[in-house]
Write an enzyme that holds these catalytic residues in place. Structure first.
Site, PDB file in Angstrom:
ATOM      1  N   GLU A  57     -88.312  -4.826 -38.344  1.00  0.00           N
ATOM      2  CA  GLU A  57     -89.199  -5.993 -38.280  1.00  0.00           C
ATOM      3  C   GLU A  57     -90.086  -6.007 -37.034  1.00  0.00           C
ATOM      4  OE1 GLU A  57     -86.492  -9.103 -40.917  1.00  0.00           O
ATOM      5  OE2 GLU A  57     -86.815  -9.512 -38.786  1.00  0.00           O
TER       6      GLU A  57
ATOM      7  N   GLU B  87     -82.739  -5.700 -45.915  1.00  0.00           N
ATOM      8  CA  GLU B  87     -82.118  -7.004 -45.661  1.00  0.00           C
ATOM      9  C   GLU B  87     -82.516  -7.986 -46.750  1.00  0.00           C
ATOM     10  OE1 GLU B  87     -82.683  -8.835 -41.822  1.00  0.00           O
ATOM     11  OE2 GLU B  87     -82.451  -6.941 -40.750  1.00  0.00           O
TER      12      GLU B  87
END
Length: 482
Positions: free
Chosen positions: A167, A379
């Site tokens: 991320e 995720e």
């Protein structure tokens, strides 16, 4: 719609991050990371929680992996703490750090679990931040490459799946635009894009080295993808959606997959004098690395609605819900470009995150059409308030429903042509949820850890969702339709 099962070689997994689970923050030679320092600033985290102990995975990893094996998990995604490998300088490797992760890898393999390693999940060594301000300097590119090469050489003969960055879009925005993550800066828009450029180059250097060192491995980055919907059919809102995609999604994914920035987004940044400074050879490196990326990693939690934002409209400085009190977050956006109101057609979590299973399918189809890359869902999960009953059971039907509905959409995306090779829930055990403390629980396994106890037991207890996911894996996903 064809129900049925998932492919036989599908990797059913779960994920974690070193800072959020390991604890042992200063043991066996480990040095402080930027997070070890940041969480000690009053008011930065819920109830002042830290990762000093976290859920003590450092001392309990064998117990945790045994629980994974009992569940039947096929892959375990975890990150390596840079501060355990090069704790004091980039000139000396810490053998105890290397040995710790070597043991995790071996225990996983002994239990039939494929390790999936994340090189960087936000815990930069503090000494690099002190020396040259970390990601703000091009020196980070060389140091990250050295760190990556060390891990590739150490573990590449046993580990097939590697993620360079977790991320990047989140740790840079929250670190340099909203002051919610290290180094705690706000409104540094030009620096934000420069930091991202350095991170892209570091990623590219790692990818270039990867295929020289790791035979038959796969490497990519994990991106927090927010598929977007225009609020309505007003042309200015449709244009805002395109601007959102360029500036919030494609700015990262296009570089990973194509080695270039979206043109309209770059023109906009240049007009505002906040575009990154690009040196000779940078684009050649990014282009070369993009041709060697093996998959797109997707962290998916929510979609976004987009509408036009006036020049005097909202910016990135909105209130983020870290308490779990639904409705306390506020609207954010880029003035003059876009803003993201709540979707009135979808429910939200207690932390105001939109619950949109179909959004994941839409996102996978978009990646397939735009980039034609395999996808790892690195995720996906639900943070919620869980209760440990007197008999030590935890009933979490809301988590089961959340994962079940997302898996249905993944199966549909596969049937529609997306090459999705893995699904990692967030997370296996409960963990420290960065700014949100321990009350926001994601795991299949409840951990007796709390902001309100001085000496919690840290015992592990299986939730209902643990047994449910076990059955999903045993049936190759066919049980999602029950």
């Amino acid at each position: 719609m064809e129900k049925g099962s998932f492919p036989k070689d599908f990797l059913w997994g779960s994920a974690s991050a070193a800072y959020q689970i390991e604890g042992a923050w200063d043991e066996d030679g480990k040095s402080p990371s930027v997070w070890d320092k940041f969480v000690r600033i009053p008011g930065k985290t819920f109830k002042g929680t830290t990762g000093d102990v976290a859920v003590d995975h450092y001392h309990r990893y064998k117990e945790d992996i045994a629980l994974m094996a009992e569940m039947g998990m096929k892959t375990y995604r975890f990150s390596i703490a840079w501060t355990r490998i090069y704790p004091n300088s980039m000139d000396e490797v810490n053998q105890k750090g290397l040995d710790f992760y070597q043991d995790i890898i071996d225990v996983c393999l002994e239990n039939g679990i494929q390790p999936m390693i994340t090189l960087y999940h936000w815990d930069l060594p503090q000494y690099l931040q002190d020396a040259y301000r970390g990601w703000e300097s091009r020196q980070i590119i060389e140091d990250f490459e050295k760190y990556a090469v060390t891990l590739f050489k150490e573990y590449g003969n046993k580990v097939k799946y590697w993620i360079t960055m977790n991320e990047q879009n989140i740790f840079t925005r929250l670190g340099w635009q909203s002051a919610q993550h290290p180094p705690g800066l706000s409104d540094e828009d030009k620096l934000h894009y420069q930091v991202n450029h350095h991170a892209f180059l570091a990623h590219a250097k790692a990818v270039e080295k990867f295929h020289e060192i790791v035979a038959d491995g796969m490497v990519g980055a994990s991106f927090a993808f927010h598929p977007s919907y225009a609020l309505d059919t007003k042309p200015k809102n449709v244009l805002a959606k395109h601007d959102f995609d360029d500036l919030k999604n494609y700015w990262w994914m296009d570089v990973y997959a194509y080695g270039r920035y979206p043109r309209a987004a770059m023109k906009y940044l240049e007009s505002k004098n906040i575009a990154p400074k690009i040196q000779e050879g940078d684009f050649e490196l990014l282009k070369s690395a993009s041709e060697k990326v093996d998959f797109m990693g997707v962290n998916y939690y929510r979609s976004d609605v987009v509408e036009h934002n006036p020049e005097d409209g909202v910016d990135n400085s909105g209130i983020v819900n870290v308490s779990g009190k639904k409705g306390t977050s506020t609207e954010t956006g880029m003035a003059g470009i876009y803003k993201s109101p709540l979707n009135p057609h979808l429910p939200t979590t207690d932390w105001d995150w939109t619950i949109d299973p179909m959004g994941l399918r839409i996102g996978c189809r978009e990646i397939t059409s735009r980039y034609d890359l395999p996808i790892i869902i690195s995720e996906n999960g639900l943070g919620a308030f869980d209760k440990l009953e007197e008999d030590k059971s935890v009933h979490d039907p809301y988590r089961i429903k959340y994962i079940q509905e997302h898996l249905k959409q993944i199966k549909m995306a596969i049937d529609e042509g997306s090459d999705i090779i893995a699904y990692c829930t967030w997370s296996f055990t409960d963990l420290l949820s960065w700014l949100n403390g321990y009350q926001k629980r994601y795991g299949f396994v409840y951990v007796d850890q709390s902001e309100y106890e001085s000496n919690p037991s840290l015992n592990r207890y299986k939730k209902d969702s643990y047994y449910w996911y076990k059955n999903i894996i045993e049936t190759d996903g066919e049980a999602i339709w029950e």
